[in-house]
Scaffold this motif. Structure first.
Motif, PDB file in Angstrom:
ATOM      1  N   SER A 187       1.742  11.019   6.803  1.00 23.76           N
ATOM      2  CA  SER A 187       0.452  10.329   6.904  1.00 23.76           C
ATOM      3  C   SER A 187      -0.186  10.073   5.540  1.00 23.76           C
ATOM      4  N   VAL A 188       0.195  10.824   4.523  1.00 26.63           N
ATOM      5  CA  VAL A 188      -0.343  10.633   3.169  1.00 26.63           C
ATOM      6  C   VAL A 188      -0.063   9.217   2.674  1.00 26.63           C
ATOM      7  N   PHE A 189       1.047   8.649   3.073  1.00 23.68           N
ATOM      8  CA  PHE A 189       1.420   7.312   2.623  1.00 23.68           C
ATOM      9  C   PHE A 189       0.514   6.221   3.205  1.00 23.68           C
ATOM     10  N   PHE A 190      -0.248   6.569   4.248  1.00 25.59           N
ATOM     11  CA  PHE A 190      -1.101   5.591   4.904  1.00 25.59           C
ATOM     12  C   PHE A 190      -2.596   5.884   4.770  1.00 25.59           C
ATOM     13  N   GLU A 191      -2.947   7.007   4.152  1.00 24.78           N
ATOM     14  CA  GLU A 191      -4.356   7.383   4.018  1.00 24.78           C
ATOM     15  C   GLU A 191      -5.114   6.360   3.192  1.00 24.78           C
ATOM     16  N   GLY A 192      -6.215   5.872   3.748  1.00 22.62           N
ATOM     17  CA  GLY A 192      -7.035   4.887   3.064  1.00 22.62           C
ATOM     18  C   GLY A 192      -6.666   3.456   3.379  1.00 22.62           C
ATOM     19  N   PHE A 209       0.833  -1.206   0.000  1.00 21.11           N
ATOM     20  CA  PHE A 209       0.000   0.000   0.000  1.00 21.11           C
ATOM     21  C   PHE A 209       0.865   1.253   0.000  1.00 21.11           C
ATOM     22  N   VAL A 210       1.860   1.301   0.868  1.00 23.91           N
ATOM     23  CA  VAL A 210       2.758   2.467   0.937  1.00 23.91           C
ATOM     24  C   VAL A 210       3.480   2.649  -0.401  1.00 23.91           C
ATOM     25  N   GLY A 211       3.904   1.553  -1.007  1.00 25.39           N
ATOM     26  CA  GLY A 211       4.555   1.628  -2.309  1.00 25.39           C
ATOM     27  C   GLY A 211       3.642   2.185  -3.382  1.00 25.39           C
ATOM     28  N   GLN A 212       2.372   1.791  -3.349  1.00 25.18           N
ATOM     29  CA  GLN A 212       1.415   2.323  -4.322  1.00 25.18           C
ATOM     30  C   GLN A 212       1.220   3.818  -4.135  1.00 25.18           C
ATOM     31  N   ARG A 213       1.141   4.257  -2.891  1.00 21.78           N
ATOM     32  CA  ARG A 213       0.991   5.692  -2.616  1.00 21.78           C
ATOM     33  C   ARG A 213       2.227   6.456  -3.102  1.00 21.78           C
ATOM     34  N   LEU A 214       3.401   5.871  -2.902  1.00 26.55           N
ATOM     35  CA  LEU A 214       4.638   6.487  -3.379  1.00 26.55           C
ATOM     36  C   LEU A 214       4.602   6.634  -4.893  1.00 26.55           C
ATOM     37  N   ARG A 215       4.185   5.587  -5.571  1.00 30.00           N
ATOM     38  CA  ARG A 215       4.089   5.616  -7.032  1.00 30.00           C
ATOM     39  C   ARG A 215       3.096   6.679  -7.495  1.00 30.00           C
TER      40      ARG A 215
END
Length: 171
Positions: A75-80, A18-24
């Motif tokens: 926190s953006v990396f964990f939202e949702g 999930f964190v990787g997807q947010r990073l992408r």
């Protein structure tokens, strides 16, 4: 005999994926390549690629640097994350979706979001949002009725201002 090095884990950790997807997503919204972000952080693009796919875990200090780089809170990396299904099947689907049509749709959505953000005229933004809503409603209604949806595709040939239009099936 004792093995050297780290033992391979059974699967990918859902949170890391999930964190990787947010990073992408952040990288693509910024219009940057993996090499651009990696070099700014002192990494190789392969390392960033591993982070984005969830193969390697992003450390807290690296997350902090990434947040600073993209000018977003950590926190953006964990939202949702809380609302995401936490099952093995969902985890497997995330891994498989990397090579499927979902990746293309995700990339298209991110690019649309990026273009949309660059539009400064509120009336134009509103018109685009309304168009997208109507198209989505039309597609949902057609799917509910069991009708295959088609979209006009400009071919660049023929009569008219922008060429003849044909239809292509939408997956």
């Amino acid at each position: 005999m004792k093995k050297r090095g780290r033992e391979k884990k059974e699967g990918l950790n859902d949170v890391d994926v999930f964190v990787g997807q947010r990073l992408r997503e952040l990288r693509m919204l910024a219009g940057l390549s993996q090499s651009d972000v990696a070099s700014a952080l002192g990494l190789t693009f392969q390392q960033l690629q591993k982070y984005e796919r969830g193969f390697n875990r992003v450390s807290s200090s690296r997350l902090f640097k990434l947040g600073q780089f993209f000018r977003v809170p950590v926190s953006v990396f964990f939202e949702g994350l809380e609302s995401r299904p936490a099952t093995e099947e969902a985890e497997a689907q995330v891994v498989r979706s990397d090579d499927s049509d979902n990746t293309l749709r995700s990339r298209e959505a991110l690019m649309l979001a990026r273009y949309y953000q660059s539009i400064r005229d509120p009336q134009v933004r509103g018109a685009i949002r309304e168009l997208a809503e109507r198209c989505a409603e039309q597609s949902e209604a057609a799917e509910a009725a069991g009708v295959p949806t088609t979209v006009p595709v400009a071919t660049g040939r023929g009569r008219g201002r922008r060429g003849a239009q044909s239809t292509a099936s939408q997956a």
